[in-house]
Enzyme design. Structure first.
Site, short mmCIF file in Angstrom:
data_model
loop_
_atom_site.label_atom_id
_atom_site.label_comp_id
_atom_site.label_asym_id
_atom_site.label_seq_id
_atom_site.Cartn_x
_atom_site.Cartn_y
_atom_site.Cartn_z
N HIS A 14 0.85 -1.09 0.00
CA HIS A 14 0.00 -0.15 0.03
C HIS A 14 0.84 1.38 -0.04
O HIS A 14 0.62 2.11 -0.70
CB HIS A 14 -0.76 0.06 1.29
CG HIS A 14 -1.67 1.21 1.37
ND1 HIS A 14 -2.55 1.80 0.76
CD2 HIS A 14 -1.40 2.35 2.54
CE1 HIS A 14 -2.86 2.85 1.24
NE2 HIS A 14 -2.18 3.37 2.25
N ASP B 91 7.25 22.00 -25.94
CA ASP B 91 7.24 20.68 -25.40
C ASP B 91 8.43 20.81 -24.43
O ASP B 91 8.76 21.46 -24.00
CB ASP B 91 7.38 19.59 -26.64
CG ASP B 91 6.62 18.26 -26.35
OD1 ASP B 91 6.83 17.74 -25.07
OD2 ASP B 91 6.13 17.80 -26.95
N TRP C 103 7.00 0.18 3.75
CA TRP C 103 7.54 0.82 2.84
C TRP C 103 9.09 1.31 3.02
O TRP C 103 9.65 1.54 1.89
CB TRP C 103 6.57 2.08 2.19
CG TRP C 103 6.92 3.35 3.22
CD1 TRP C 103 6.27 3.68 4.26
CD2 TRP C 103 7.65 4.27 2.47
NE1 TRP C 103 6.84 4.79 4.87
CE2 TRP C 103 7.56 5.35 3.42
CE3 TRP C 103 8.02 4.96 1.41
CZ2 TRP C 103 8.28 6.63 3.36
CZ3 TRP C 103 8.85 6.01 1.26
CH2 TRP C 103 9.00 7.00 2.18
N SER D 202 13.07 6.49 -13.43
CA SER D 202 11.96 7.28 -14.07
C SER D 202 11.82 8.59 -13.64
O SER D 202 11.76 9.63 -14.45
CB SER D 202 10.56 6.34 -14.21
OG SER D 202 9.41 7.31 -14.46
N SER D 203 11.81 8.62 -12.33
CA SER D 203 11.64 10.14 -11.65
C SER D 203 13.01 10.86 -11.92
O SER D 203 12.95 12.13 -12.15
CB SER D 203 11.71 9.72 -10.10
OG SER D 203 10.58 9.29 -9.72
N HIS E 125 13.20 11.85 4.00
CA HIS E 125 12.44 13.09 4.40
C HIS E 125 12.47 13.94 3.18
O HIS E 125 11.03 14.72 2.96
CB HIS E 125 13.12 13.61 5.48
CG HIS E 125 11.99 14.80 6.01
ND1 HIS E 125 10.97 14.33 6.77
CD2 HIS E 125 12.00 16.15 6.10
CE1 HIS E 125 10.23 15.53 7.28
NE2 HIS E 125 10.97 16.47 6.59
N GLU F 299 11.59 13.30 0.07
CA GLU F 299 10.90 12.90 -0.41
C GLU F 299 9.29 13.33 -0.20
O GLU F 299 8.34 13.49 -0.70
CB GLU F 299 10.71 11.16 -0.37
CG GLU F 299 9.55 10.37 -0.64
CD GLU F 299 9.54 10.30 -2.35
OE1 GLU F 299 10.51 10.59 -2.84
OE2 GLU F 299 8.62 9.82 -2.89
N TYR G 6 8.76 16.26 0.89
CA TYR G 6 8.31 17.22 0.15
C TYR G 6 8.45 17.23 -1.19
O TYR G 6 7.75 18.25 -1.84
CB TYR G 6 9.77 18.45 0.55
CG TYR G 6 9.40 18.84 2.21
CD1 TYR G 6 8.55 19.42 2.68
CD2 TYR G 6 10.41 17.96 2.95
CE1 TYR G 6 8.14 19.74 4.10
CE2 TYR G 6 10.02 18.34 4.24
CZ TYR G 6 9.01 18.99 4.82
OH TYR G 6 8.96 19.20 6.19
N SER H 173 -1.26 27.51 -5.01
CA SER H 173 -1.00 28.77 -5.26
C SER H 173 -1.55 29.37 -6.55
O SER H 173 -1.55 30.64 -6.87
CB SER H 173 0.71 29.05 -5.25
OG SER H 173 1.18 28.48 -3.81
N HIS I 211 15.01 13.08 12.45
CA HIS I 211 13.71 13.01 13.49
C HIS I 211 13.00 11.71 13.28
O HIS I 211 12.05 11.71 14.03
CB HIS I 211 13.05 14.33 13.18
CG HIS I 211 12.47 14.39 11.98
ND1 HIS I 211 12.27 15.72 11.36
CD2 HIS I 211 11.76 13.57 11.16
CE1 HIS I 211 11.81 15.35 10.17
NE2 HIS I 211 11.43 14.16 9.88
N HIS I 212 13.38 11.09 12.26
CA HIS I 212 12.47 9.70 11.84
C HIS I 212 13.21 8.52 12.88
O HIS I 212 12.40 7.40 12.83
CB HIS I 212 12.52 9.32 10.55
CG HIS I 212 11.59 10.15 9.43
ND1 HIS I 212 10.41 10.05 9.34
CD2 HIS I 212 12.31 11.09 8.97
CE1 HIS I 212 10.11 10.96 8.46
NE2 HIS I 212 11.25 11.69 8.32
N THR J 125 6.83 27.19 6.09
CA THR J 125 5.59 26.49 5.81
C THR J 125 4.33 27.48 6.29
O THR J 125 3.29 27.70 5.47
CB THR J 125 5.40 25.15 6.56
OG1 THR J 125 6.36 24.23 6.04
CG2 THR J 125 4.05 24.41 6.12
N LYS K 191 4.11 30.17 3.89
CA LYS K 191 2.89 29.83 2.77
C LYS K 191 1.59 29.76 3.14
O LYS K 191 0.67 30.37 2.25
CB LYS K 191 3.52 28.42 2.46
CG LYS K 191 4.45 28.29 1.40
CD LYS K 191 4.90 27.06 0.94
CE LYS K 191 6.14 27.18 -0.14
NZ LYS K 191 5.27 27.66 -1.32
N ARG L 274 1.42 1.00 14.71
CA ARG L 274 0.99 0.82 13.39
C ARG L 274 1.43 -0.53 13.17
O ARG L 274 2.30 -1.37 13.63
CB ARG L 274 1.75 1.87 12.72
CG ARG L 274 3.13 1.81 12.58
CD ARG L 274 3.84 3.01 12.07
NE ARG L 274 3.83 3.25 10.54
CZ ARG L 274 4.48 3.82 9.82
NH1 ARG L 274 5.57 4.53 10.46
NH2 ARG L 274 4.49 3.99 8.48
#
Lengths: 40, 537
Positions: B88, B117, B153, B180-181, B264, B266, B268, B279, B313-314, B339, B342, B461
């Protein structure tokens, strides 16, 4: 797209590709050196 | 007027370049899609692919929630449950959210900067078409001996060193998706830096392009790190290395450091383009220019830079020194400043605006409100002593779903409703859109709000079973999850109607307050646009 744009696209693209490969190599070698006990 | 508006577009440059009168005729049939080099076609394929992945990942989520409706094991063995949680996460992150934003970038970046293009059209084709292969590989891993990877994951070692061949398939799939990314990111960077129309300076660029430019730099900086991490797992598994094998002198915590150095930023990568969409939408429906355009650009860049220095922090529970905890705690808290800039700017844009509440605006406001709640719980989690208490509990699950569902996904919905008239030439059904929004917003909160309390009460979890006192909140969450899942069928129907050519024909600029080059071309956008660059003054 003009030929100059095409050439310039290719150059910037290659520079970015080199950057990507360098980061991959750095992460692998850094992982290897930490594994070998050299944490510096 | 938005701060990213175009003063003047030379007549005819956005128009009259339909495919019929152009020397590159539009290909037809399957060749149009398999050999696609047109940014709009590739964008459409990305969007369809990501929605299919959303359905697959969503189905897995509903299977999880079905098992969790009651304590005890009803439907799945814990091993299979763990495979579902892992897949998932992987499918939603790498198959749904990221490709969806790449789809938006493909469609909108060239249109917004006046380019004909993407810079590398053939590479664009390759970066899309390797994605279904990766998705197939991931999905097929359920059917190999031992099943799919069940390491979460994050693919933490040493679990990831112990799994069956499903793990190897996941590693290969992640390599493909990463490639790909990276190709997509290089394409976006080169397109934006090199192919903007004359006069489209960087500080005139729509904020969606800015957020994507910064996201693309994040991608090329961290995807190779993920590739290295999973490559080291692969070599540990098959080629005799012991990077993460403690029994042979390796260090499993090293994996966590390398993974989160990717992981991390990732986060963002999955939210900055949504900031860009919001925006664009908020000024259009508040009929005011975006408040603080420059500060929005700098705040985005600041978030990106800070995202590189907060990864541990993870990992507060891995036993780092107090000085390390303090550093990562304060550095993480710093992110709330840009943040906050924004959120303040979006609210200030709405302040005294002539607001209307069409579906894109509803999703944008929903995004601001609910994403901010996710941001606040993130701030709470950044406090090391609290994080140690709620680490790996449902509090964390609630937090990141507030950020990724109400954040990224609501941003994507907002953008889809906003730009679908340009993509298809048809207006969506407003009643369906509003029904989709309210149904999604309420069911989302029914699903995930109780999870905060489950987590605070100690529900871990990734568990298939739980103590009886958690039953009621789990049942509420399961009911909400099915409601949320079914709500997405409304979105599917609303979009399919547009793509099938049903609904009111859309004007070139269907939104009164919208600004930008994309609204100067006809709806639907012709196959070729801006072959002669517009003159932006």
């Amino acid at each position: 797209m003009t030929p100059e744009q095409r050439r310039s696209n290719r150059i910037i693209g290659l520079v970015l590709l080199v950057f990507v490969v360098a980061i991959f190599a750095w992460a692998m070698f850094k992982g290897g050196s930490l594994f070998a006990g050299d944490g510096t | 007027m938005s701060s990213v508006t175009v003063d003047h577009v030379e007549p005819g440059h956005g128009h009259g370049h339909g495919h019929d009168d152009h020397h590159h005729a539009m290909p037809t049939g399957w060749r149009r899609w398999l050999f696609a080099t047109n940014h709009k076609d590739i964008g459409t394929m990305y969007l369809i692919f990501s929605f299919l992945m959303l359905l697959e990942g969503g189905t897995l989520a509903l299977l999880l929630r079905t098992e969790l409706f009651e304590p005890g094991l009803q439907f799945f063995r814990p091993e299979l449950f763990n495979q579902f949680t892992t897949m998932h996460g992987l499918i939603m992150v790498f198959g749904a959210i990221m490709p969806a934003f790449v789809g938006f970038a493909n469609w909108m970046v060239p249109l917004q900067i006046g380019a004909s293009d993407m810079a590398f059209a053939r590479m664009n084709n390759l970066s899309f078409w390797i994605l279904p292969m990766a998705a197939l590989l991931l999905t097929a891993s359920f059917f190999v001996p031992g099943g799919a990877t069940a390491a979460g994951w994050t693919l933490y070692a040493p679990l990831s060193l112990q799994m069956g061949p499903g793990m190897d398939m996941a590693i290969f799939a992640m390599h493909i998706m990463g490639a790909s990314s990276i190709m997509g990111a290089i394409n976006v960077i080169v397109t934006i830096l090199n192919m903007r129309a004359p006069g489209m300076t960087l500080m005139k660029m729509p904020l969606f392009c800015w957020t994507w430019l910064i996201t693309a730099f994040l991608l090329i900086a961290v995807m190779p790190v993920l590739a290295a991490a999973v490559t080291m797992v692969l070599t540990d598994r098959h080629f005799g290395t012991d990077f993460f094998n403690a029994a042979a002198g390796g260090d499993p915590v090293l994996y966590q450091h390398v993974f989160w150095f990717f992981g991390h930023p990732e986060v963002y990568i999955m939210i900055l383009p949504a900031f860009g969409i919001v925006s664009a939408v908020v000024p259009a429906f508040a009929r005011k220019p975006l408040f603080g355009y420059a500060s929005m650009v700098y705040a985005t860049a600041a978030i990106a830079v800070l995202s590189f220095i907060v990864w541990a922090h993870h990992m507060f529970t891995t036993g780092m020194p107090v000085t390390g905890q303090l550093y990562f705690m304060y550095a993480t808290m710093l992110i709330s400043i840009p943040t906050g800039v924004k959120v303040f700017n979006w609210v200030a844009t709405m302040w005294r605006g002539s607001m209307t509440f069409e579906t894109p605006m509803l999703f944008a406001i929903g995004f601001i409100f609910v994403f901010t709640m996710g941001g606040f719980t993130g701030l709470i989690l950044s406090v090391a002593p609290i994080d140690i208490q709620v680490h790996d509990t449902y509090y964390v699950v609630a937090h990141f779903h507030y950020v990724l569902v109400a954040g990224s996904l609501f941003g994507l919905f907002s953008g889809a409703y906003y730009w679908v008239p340009k993509w298809t030439g048809r207006m969506y059904n407003e009643k369906l859109g509003k029904l989709h929004f309210w149904s999604s917003l309420i069911s989302f909160n029914v699903t995930f709000f109780p999870m905060h309390f489950l987590g605070l009460a100690g529900m871990p979890r990734r568990y298939a079973d739980y103590a009886a006192q958690f039953t009621t909140f789990h049942q509420i969450a399961t009911i909400g999850a099915f409601w949320f899942g079914l709500s997405q069928l409304i979105f599917l129907y609303a979009m399919l109607r547009c793509f099938a050519g049903k609904g009111e024909p859309a004007a070139d600029k269907p939104w009164e307050g919208a600004e930008g080059l994309e609204w100067t071309v006809p709806s639907p956008a012709p196959f070729h646009t801006f072959e002669t660059p517009p003159d932006v003054k």
